[in-house]
Scaffold this motif. Structure first.
Motif, PDB file in Angstrom:
ATOM      1  N   ARG A 119     -14.309  18.255 -95.194  1.00  0.00           N
ATOM      2  CA  ARG A 119     -12.950  17.939 -94.595  1.00  0.00           C
ATOM      3  C   ARG A 119     -11.770  17.378 -95.511  1.00  0.00           C
ATOM      4  O   ARG A 119     -10.977  17.762 -95.773  1.00  0.00           O
ATOM      5  N   ARG A 120     -12.183  16.687 -96.170  1.00  0.00           N
ATOM      6  CA  ARG A 120     -11.250  15.923 -97.203  1.00  0.00           C
ATOM      7  C   ARG A 120     -10.290  17.259 -97.836  1.00  0.00           C
ATOM      8  O   ARG A 120      -9.308  16.721 -98.100  1.00  0.00           O
ATOM      9  N   PHE A 121     -11.293  17.419 -98.751  1.00  0.00           N
ATOM     10  CA  PHE A 121     -10.415  19.279 -99.759  1.00  0.00           C
ATOM     11  C   PHE A 121      -9.953  20.095 -98.474  1.00  0.00           C
ATOM     12  O   PHE A 121      -8.959  20.586 -99.147  1.00  0.00           O
ATOM     13  N   ARG A 122     -10.404  20.173 -97.209  1.00  0.00           N
ATOM     14  CA  ARG A 122      -9.968  21.258 -96.634  1.00  0.00           C
ATOM     15  C   ARG A 122      -7.947  20.979 -96.193  1.00  0.00           C
ATOM     16  O   ARG A 122      -7.253  20.339 -96.357  1.00  0.00           O
ATOM     17  N   ASN A 123      -7.944  19.077 -95.548  1.00  0.00           N
ATOM     18  CA  ASN A 123      -6.648  18.631 -96.125  1.00  0.00           C
ATOM     19  C   ASN A 123      -6.606  18.592 -97.179  1.00  0.00           C
ATOM     20  O   ASN A 123      -4.641  18.302 -96.955  1.00  0.00           O
ATOM     21  N   THR A 124      -6.091  18.228 -97.785  1.00  0.00           N
ATOM     22  CA  THR A 124      -6.135  18.112 -99.324  1.00  0.00           C
ATOM     23  C   THR A 124      -5.473  19.317-100.142  1.00  0.00           C
ATOM     24  O   THR A 124      -4.428  19.793-100.812  1.00  0.00           O
ATOM     25  N   ASN A 125      -5.639  20.755-100.284  1.00  0.00           N
ATOM     26  CA  ASN A 125      -6.496  21.456-100.670  1.00  0.00           C
ATOM     27  C   ASN A 125      -4.866  22.772 -99.744  1.00  0.00           C
ATOM     28  O   ASN A 125      -5.173  22.754 -99.229  1.00  0.00           O
ATOM     29  N   PHE A 126      -4.135  23.518-101.476  1.00  0.00           N
ATOM     30  CA  PHE A 126      -3.288  24.634-100.212  1.00  0.00           C
ATOM     31  C   PHE A 126      -3.458  25.217-101.360  1.00  0.00           C
ATOM     32  O   PHE A 126      -3.658  25.438-102.890  1.00  0.00           O
ATOM     33  N   SER A 127      -3.139  26.155-101.239  1.00  0.00           N
ATOM     34  CA  SER A 127      -3.262  28.082-101.743  1.00  0.00           C
ATOM     35  C   SER A 127      -2.151  27.970-103.346  1.00  0.00           C
ATOM     36  O   SER A 127      -0.598  27.695-102.902  1.00  0.00           O
ATOM     37  N   SER A 128      -2.900  28.138-104.209  1.00  0.00           N
ATOM     38  CA  SER A 128      -1.264  28.356-105.392  1.00  0.00           C
ATOM     39  C   SER A 128      -0.798  29.642-105.058  1.00  0.00           C
ATOM     40  O   SER A 128      -1.376  30.519-104.903  1.00  0.00           O
ATOM     41  N   ASP A 129       0.244  28.973-105.492  1.00  0.00           N
ATOM     42  CA  ASP A 129       1.507  30.445-105.461  1.00  0.00           C
ATOM     43  C   ASP A 129       1.635  31.345-106.886  1.00  0.00           C
ATOM     44  O   ASP A 129       2.152  30.729-107.724  1.00  0.00           O
ATOM     45  N   SER A 130       0.650  32.246-106.913  1.00  0.00           N
ATOM     46  CA  SER A 130       1.023  33.226-108.389  1.00  0.00           C
ATOM     47  C   SER A 130       2.274  33.251-108.897  1.00  0.00           C
ATOM     48  O   SER A 130       2.640  33.849-110.374  1.00  0.00           O
TER      49      SER A 130
END
Length: 235
Positions: A119-130
């Motif tokens: 749950r914490r990871f979902r809130n802080t993670n974002f997709s990297s832009d290649s």
């Protein structure tokens, strides 16, 4: 849910129990039976959480935790171990683990801990832009997702190991890496005879970056200790 979890556990029975239970919870599970295998699987996968034991063949859980954290600052790491001493718990947490569960454990507790960290990871993670590069002074641009490097607008041809060395040190700026640590992480081997291999690759990398040993812009030698990345990032 579909999150992908890596379990690193040499006890096949325990690994089987964890894998079966978490798969029923809806997670995609990859199982590694040793530390070296676990590090290789982590590098080759895109995981949302790691569960690892401490007593592992080839590379122990402490070393594995440390190496994973160098590669990824955010992915949750849960240690599940029979070691109950406070020293081991503190050491694991200092190396970057997010949680520590002692064996024998409750599957309900494992599920709750996994969900809380995800749950914490979902809130802080974002997709990297290649397509977004990381820029540094003196003309260096690195595209971590694209495995490409440019110097003053021209692409540099790096080998896989050279890129991994640069990317690891770049992601951990000003951290001094010993040759043993670099060999352990990049070559996934703890044999210190690989020190010369690291030296040769660093030399080749410096030449391609046109980086002076005496007055470096990117990779500095810390004599008697190892190397560190000193490039100044342009925000």
């Amino acid at each position: 849910m579909g999150e992908k979890l890596l379990i690193v556990e040499d006890d096949e029975a325990i690994a089987g129990i964890l894998k079966e239970h978490l798969q029923k919870e809806g997670y995609d599970i990859v199982w590694s039976s040793g530390g070296k295998e676990g590090l290789e699987d982590f590098k080759n996968g895109d995981f949302d959480l790691v569960i690892l034991d401490l007593m592992l063949p080839e590379m122990d859980g402490f070393s594995l935790c440390k190496n994973i954290r160098w590669l990824d600052k955010e992915v949750p790491i849960i240690i599940v171990s029979a070691r109950q001493e406070d020293f081991d718990k503190v050491k694991g947490l200092k190396l970057g683990a997010d949680d520590y569960i002692t064996k024998p454990f409750s599957l309900v507790e494992v599920s709750a801990r996994v969900e809380a960290h995800l749950r914490r990871f979902r809130n802080t993670n974002f997709s990297s832009d290649s397509n977004t590069g990381i820029n540094f002074l003196h003309g260096l641009t690195v595209f971590p997702e694209g495995n490409s490097v440019f110097l003053n607008g021209e692409e540099i041809s790096l080998t896989s190991k050279e890129f991994q060395l640069l990317n690891l040190m770049m992601q951990n700026p000003n951290k001094i890496f010993s040759k043993e640590e670099l060999y352990e992480n990049i070559w996934e081997n703890i044999d210190i005879s690989g020190n010369n291999t690291v030296t040769v690759h660093i030399k080749a990398l410096r030449e391609k970056l046109k980086d002076s040993i005496k007055n470096p812009d990117f990779i500095q030698t810390v004599w008697g200790v190892g190397y560190k990345f000193i490039g100044e990032r342009i925000i």
